[in-house]
Write a protein that holds these residues in place. Structure first.
Motif, mmCIF file in Angstrom:
data_model
loop_
_atom_site.group_PDB
_atom_site.id
_atom_site.type_symbol
_atom_site.label_atom_id
_atom_site.label_comp_id
_atom_site.label_asym_id
_atom_site.label_seq_id
_atom_site.Cartn_x
_atom_site.Cartn_y
_atom_site.Cartn_z
ATOM 1 N N ASN A 1 0.804 -1.235 0.000
ATOM 2 C CA ASN A 1 0.000 0.000 0.000
ATOM 3 C C ASN A 1 0.832 1.279 0.000
ATOM 4 N N ILE B 1 0.782 0.451 7.948
ATOM 5 C CA ILE B 1 0.440 0.352 6.523
ATOM 6 C C ILE B 1 -0.935 0.976 6.329
ATOM 7 N N PRO B 2 -1.049 1.974 5.426
ATOM 8 C CA PRO B 2 -2.341 2.656 5.281
ATOM 9 C C PRO B 2 -3.401 1.716 4.706
ATOM 10 N N SER B 3 -4.599 1.764 5.270
ATOM 11 C CA SER B 3 -5.656 0.887 4.760
ATOM 12 C C SER B 3 -6.325 1.509 3.539
ATOM 13 N N GLN B 4 -6.284 2.838 3.425
ATOM 14 C CA GLN B 4 -6.824 3.504 2.231
ATOM 15 C C GLN B 4 -5.754 4.462 1.710
ATOM 16 N N PRO B 5 -4.723 3.935 1.045
ATOM 17 C CA PRO B 5 -3.594 4.805 0.648
ATOM 18 C C PRO B 5 -4.013 5.967 -0.245
#
Ligand code: NAG
Ligand code: NAG
Length: 387
Positions: A61, A93-97
């Protein structure tokens, strides 16, 4: 009855001549020329899954797969790669990059990357560049596949690629980037695209952070002149003996990419880089481009009359003095620094802006942008370090 060597050799050469003639004729057919120049049907890596940049080596991501629409209704596949400092500042870690793109564009400069012909944005040499730029240079990267490449719609043309470049630029601005935070980087065919975009922006009074030409060419017509098939067979050499055919072939070029004639329209800082061991496009193309930036600052090259033999002694010496003056002035405004085992950096210092030409010893055609030395010159030239 046995045939001697010479009659056979003669037949072989005649056969090769016919094949060569046929190849030249085929190249003048637009459909074939388009495919040979862009090589967009060569979608290496084959069967890519653009939704999974991780498969090609990018961190989970860190990269967002996008579609960008052009003014003429094509849909371009693109990757937006977050800069490492920004990505790491997210802690997890971004869930909605995709949601982070506007913040990333505001907090870090961005390289707008235009790749060369053949293959797609997922090609390994290109991935290595996104990795290097996002880490060593701390920038975001937007990499597009032009129309007809990768998962993009349409068929490539010179004007079409210029539209694609503008669409990518507009997308960055629409998502919050400012012009001075966008560095345009083109490689090979992508330098032609970068030149078209830079000239268009300059005409509109828009100033990007700068433009980088990696392994560029001065025009497609001049690429033909210097191109060697399989590195050994100079494509246009046989035609040099028959200039009118050579001219016909050159007039049949549809996608011209004349970066040399765009030079006067490109106003901002420029970095040109080329490897001496580039066997696809020789570095003489970069020398020609650097000289095109330099030329307006020097007195015109004195021209000799057609009957130069009739020149008097005095006329000859006047001619020589003019040449010498030009050479001295050039030496005054171009500083050249040799970097041990890496190459030479030529810098034009009196143009009110930087124009730099880095001539490296290695890097070949495809791996110039992954040389740390090249990245560092980019970083220093465009103020990407110590921000
Ligand atoms: C744009 O492209 C889409 C599909 O790719 C198509 O449905 C649409 O009609 C096109 N619009 C125009 C104005 O060409
Ligand atoms: C990565 O992003 C996608 C959405 O773009 C999300 O569904 C997925 O959970 C994310 N992965 C992680 C590890 O957060």
């Amino acid at each position: 009855m046995s045939q001697g060597f010479f009659p056979i050799a003669r037949k072989v050469f005649a056969g090769l001549g016919v094949l060569y003639g046929a190849a030249i004729v085929l190249l003048t057919i637009p459909y074939i020329q388009t495919h040979v120049l862009f090589l967009h049907a060569v979608k290496i890596p084959w069967f890519s899954n653009y939704d999974m940049p991780e498969r090609y080596g990018l961190a989970p991501n860190k990269t967002v797969n996008l579609k960008i629409n052009t003014a003429d209704n094509e849909s371009l596949g693109a990757w937006f790669v977050l800069s490492d400092p920004f990505y790491h500042s997210l802690h997890a870690i971004p869930s909605q990059p995709a949601d982070h793109i506007p913040t990333a564009l505001k907090s870090h400069p961005t390289i707008l990357f235009f790749h060369g012909n053949a293959a797609t944005r997922a090609f390994s040499a290109r991935i290595q560049q996104y990795t290097a730029y996002s880490s060593r240079l701390s920038v975001n990267v937007l990499a597009i596949d032009y129309r007809g490449f990768g998962d993009s719609t349409g068929t490539p043309t010179e004007a079409g690629l210029a539209h694609d470049a503008r669409a990518a630029w507009n997308w960055l601005i629409a998502n919050g980037a400012t012009a001075d935070q966008i560095l345009i980087v083109g490689h090979s065919l992508g330098t032609g695209v970068s030149a078209l975009l830079s000239a268009e922006l300059s005409d509109e009074g828009i100033s990007p952070r700068g433009v980088v030409f990696l392994s560029p060419f001065s025009s497609i017509s001049k690429v033909l002149d210097t191109y060697s098939l399989l590195r050994v067979f100079p494509l246009m050499k046989p035609l040099a003996m028959i200039p009118w055919i050579a001219n016909l072939v050159k007039r049949a070029i549809i996608h011209r990419f004349e970066t040399d004639t765009l030079v006067p329209r490109i106003k901002g800082p420029v970095l040109i880089a080329h490897a001496e061991n580039d066997w696809e496009i020789p570095y003489s193309h970069s020398e020609a481009l650097f000289n095109a930036f330099l030329d307006p600052l020097l007195p015109a090259v004195p021209s000799l009359p057609p009957n130069a033999v009739s020149l008097t002694e005095d006329e000859w010496s006047a001619f020589r003095i003019q040449l010498a003056t030009r050479r001295e002035l050039r030496a005054e405004i171009v500083s050249s620094v040799e970097l041990c085992n890496f190459g030479t950096v030529h810098e034009l210092t009196e143009a009110g802006r930087k124009v730099i030409f880095v001539q490296t010893l290695v890097g070949g055609h495809d791996y110039l942008g992954v040389q740390e030395g090249v990245q560092d010159v980019i970083g220093r030239t465009f103020g990407l370090f110590g921000r």
